[in-house]
Design a protein around this motif. Structure first.
Motif, PDB file in Angstrom:
ATOM      1  N   ASP A 291       0.820  -1.212   0.000  1.00  0.00           N
ATOM      2  CA  ASP A 291       0.000   0.000   0.000  1.00  0.00           C
ATOM      3  C   ASP A 291       0.852   1.260   0.000  1.00  0.00           C
ATOM      4  OD1 ASP A 291      -2.529   1.269   0.030  1.00  0.00           O
ATOM      5  OD2 ASP A 291      -2.369   1.603   2.187  1.00  0.00           O
TER       6      ASP A 291
ATOM      7  N   GLY B 186       3.972   2.884  -4.335  1.00  0.00           N
ATOM      8  CA  GLY B 186       3.169   2.921  -5.548  1.00  0.00           C
ATOM      9  C   GLY B 186       1.686   2.897  -5.246  1.00  0.00           C
ATOM     10  N   THR B 187       0.896   2.498  -6.234  1.00  0.00           N
ATOM     11  CA  THR B 187      -0.555   2.394  -6.095  1.00  0.00           C
ATOM     12  C   THR B 187      -0.931   0.925  -6.156  1.00  0.00           C
ATOM     13  OG1 THR B 187      -0.848   4.523  -7.217  1.00  0.00           O
ATOM     14  CG2 THR B 187      -2.775   3.085  -7.074  1.00  0.00           C
TER      15      THR B 187
ATOM     16  N   ASN C  23      -4.293  -1.893  -5.695  1.00  0.00           N
ATOM     17  CA  ASN C  23      -5.697  -2.217  -5.463  1.00  0.00           C
ATOM     18  C   ASN C  23      -5.805  -3.322  -4.424  1.00  0.00           C
ATOM     19  OD1 ASN C  23      -7.043  -0.612  -7.610  1.00  0.00           O
ATOM     20  ND2 ASN C  23      -5.884  -1.935  -8.998  1.00  0.00           N
TER      21      ASN C  23
ATOM     22  N   ARG D  27      -1.652  -4.318  -8.879  1.00  0.00           N
ATOM     23  CA  ARG D  27      -1.372  -2.930  -9.251  1.00  0.00           C
ATOM     24  C   ARG D  27      -2.180  -2.538 -10.490  1.00  0.00           C
ATOM     25  NH1 ARG D  27       2.163  -0.745  -5.982  1.00  0.00           N
ATOM     26  NH2 ARG D  27       3.833  -1.989  -5.027  1.00  0.00           N
TER      27      ARG D  27
ATOM     28  N   ARG E  18      -6.263   6.546 -16.159  1.00  0.00           N
ATOM     29  CA  ARG E  18      -6.566   5.718 -14.995  1.00  0.00           C
ATOM     30  C   ARG E  18      -8.079   5.557 -14.916  1.00  0.00           C
ATOM     31  NH1 ARG E  18      -3.090   6.094  -9.823  1.00  0.00           N
ATOM     32  NH2 ARG E  18      -1.913   4.703 -11.198  1.00  0.00           N
TER      33      ARG E  18
ATOM     34  N   GLU F 256     -11.518   3.894 -13.069  1.00  0.00           N
ATOM     35  CA  GLU F 256     -12.107   3.274 -11.882  1.00  0.00           C
ATOM     36  C   GLU F 256     -13.123   2.255 -12.380  1.00  0.00           C
ATOM     37  OE1 GLU F 256     -14.960   4.320  -8.091  1.00  0.00           O
ATOM     38  OE2 GLU F 256     -13.804   5.950  -9.007  1.00  0.00           O
TER      39      GLU F 256
ATOM     40  N   ARG G 189      -8.728   0.300  -9.537  1.00  0.00           N
ATOM     41  CA  ARG G 189      -8.210   1.199 -10.571  1.00  0.00           C
ATOM     42  C   ARG G 189      -7.338   0.415 -11.543  1.00  0.00           C
ATOM     43  NH1 ARG G 189      -5.982   4.378  -5.613  1.00  0.00           N
ATOM     44  NH2 ARG G 189      -6.012   2.179  -5.040  1.00  0.00           N
TER      45      ARG G 189
ATOM     46  N   ASP H  82      -4.788   1.064 -15.158  1.00  0.00           N
ATOM     47  CA  ASP H  82      -4.128   2.030 -16.041  1.00  0.00           C
ATOM     48  C   ASP H  82      -4.149   1.497 -17.468  1.00  0.00           C
ATOM     49  OD1 ASP H  82      -3.621   3.564 -13.835  1.00  0.00           O
ATOM     50  OD2 ASP H  82      -1.523   2.965 -13.637  1.00  0.00           O
TER      51      ASP H  82
END
Length: 364
Positions: A239, A242-243, A245, A282, A314, A316, A328, A330
């Motif tokens: 968490d 980076g990003t 999920n 990710r 990006r 959702e 999310r 990309d």
């Protein structure tokens, strides 16, 4: 850089604990740093990374545990008897001394010959790209130039260990990006063992040979940047870097986790059937390119929102598989155009099994 495990560590920290009254800032820290290595201590505010750096420097002596540098036990030595140079976020230059005098300060304290000091200062100013700034005072320099002077001063006595305490956080973004490249190049040229404290994951990922991720006074994971990002050992690391999920799931068998109404194949890491887990992936690892109807881990997704971020979109995602979790993904600009991806449309996506990671579910 030297990280080979067959070498003896240059810096060896063992079972280090630091308490301030009833508060435990560091808990049982053990870490090896190798000669010539660039290591970043990374974590949120209050995680203990600066306290650990200060313990290495002798500025905050540990409550228990030991520190060895170059095979010598330095656990109880005062800062002046330890072999390090340090650069602080605030530069900490002497405002009443010229750049030349600031850099020469440690050398003069060692009572070196004047011509030797002058030659070393000239060499260092060249090294940090400030050959014509020696007669100026700190107030006449930009923030980036002051930090270069602080770096030159720290390196003046050729220390065995360079300690950097959030050295770039006071600078604006453009200068910060430029200076981190310079610092890393300088470190490589000199081969000096370096430890840097930062809360900026981008700094750590771009500069470090290894990253030490910390939280609440303990080490969560140690590894190369690619390992920390690609194979985070804990949900906290996943968490924080980076990003990522996260969605609720349940292991339903060996190699199968159920997320919403969808069975996904992945490495279940020995979790027993029926174990609640957090399913993590990710955004850039979710695949919508060349998806086939019979693909493994195929999920139908609704496009709830699209955010244009320059080089990619990006999205959702919603749908029965996600059970209200914000997922999310990309997508490249070309994919969005080619598949007419828009808010309200439905898009089949694939969760590649090799990029799915499972963690214990909070409260599960």
């Amino acid at each position: 850089m030297a990280t080979a495990t067959d070498k003896s560590p240059y810096l060896k920290i063992r079972d280090l604990t630091k308490k301030f009254g009833d508060f435990t800032a560091l808990s049982d820290i053990s870490l090896d740093v190798y000669d010539g290595e660039f290591v970043c201590f990374l974590g949120p505010s209050g995680c203990g990374k600066t306290t650990l750096l200060r313990a290495i420097a002798g500025l905050d002596i540990q409550t228990t545990g030991s520190i060895e540098q170059g095979s010598s036990d330095i656990s109880a030595l005062p800062p002046a008897e330890r072999d390090f140079g340090i650069v602080f976020q605030s530069y900490a230059l002497f405002p009443n001394l010229t750049v030349n005098k600031n850099i020469a300060y440690g050398l003069e304290n060692r009572k070196l010959p004047t011509d030797q000091i002058r030659a070393r200062v000239t060499e260092l100013l060249e090294l940090v790209g400030l050959p014509d700034q020696g007669d100026k005072y700190p107030a006449q320099l930009s923030g980036g130039q002051q930090q270069r002077v602080a770096l030159a001063r720290a390196m003046a006595t050729s220390p065995g260990l360079l300690l950097l305490d959030e050295p770039l956080s006071a600078l604006d973004a453009r200068v910060r990006v430029h200076l981190r490249t310079e610092i890393k190049d300088l470190q490589r040229r000199l081969g000096v063992t370096t430890i840097m404290v930062t809360h900026d994951q981008e700094e750590a990922l771009t500069m470090a040979d290894r990253i030490v991720v910390m939280d609440h006074g303990v080490i969560e994971q140690v590894g190369a940047p690619e390992e920390i990002y690609g194979k985070p050992a804990t949900a906290f690391v996943a968490d924080f870097i980076g990003t990522m999920n996260f969605a609720d799931g349940v292991v339903t068998g060996d190699g199968i986790v159920k997320m919403g109404d969808t069975d996904l194949r992945c490495d279940t890491n020995g979790y027993a059937s029926g174990t609640p887990v957090a399913v993590a992936i990710r955004p850039e690892d979710i695949n919508a390119q060349d998806v086939e109807d019979n693909d493994e881990n195929l999920v139908s997704s609704d496009i709830l929102h699209l955010e244009f971020l320059g080089s990619f979109y990006r999205a959702e995602l919603g749908g029965a598989a996600f059970e209200g979790h914000e997922i999310r993904a990309d997508f490249s600009i070309n994919l969005v155009r080619r598949k007419n991806v828009a808010v309200g449309s439905t898009l089949p996506i694939r969760f590649p099994s090799e990029f799915i990671r499972l963690y214990p579910r909070s409260g599960g």
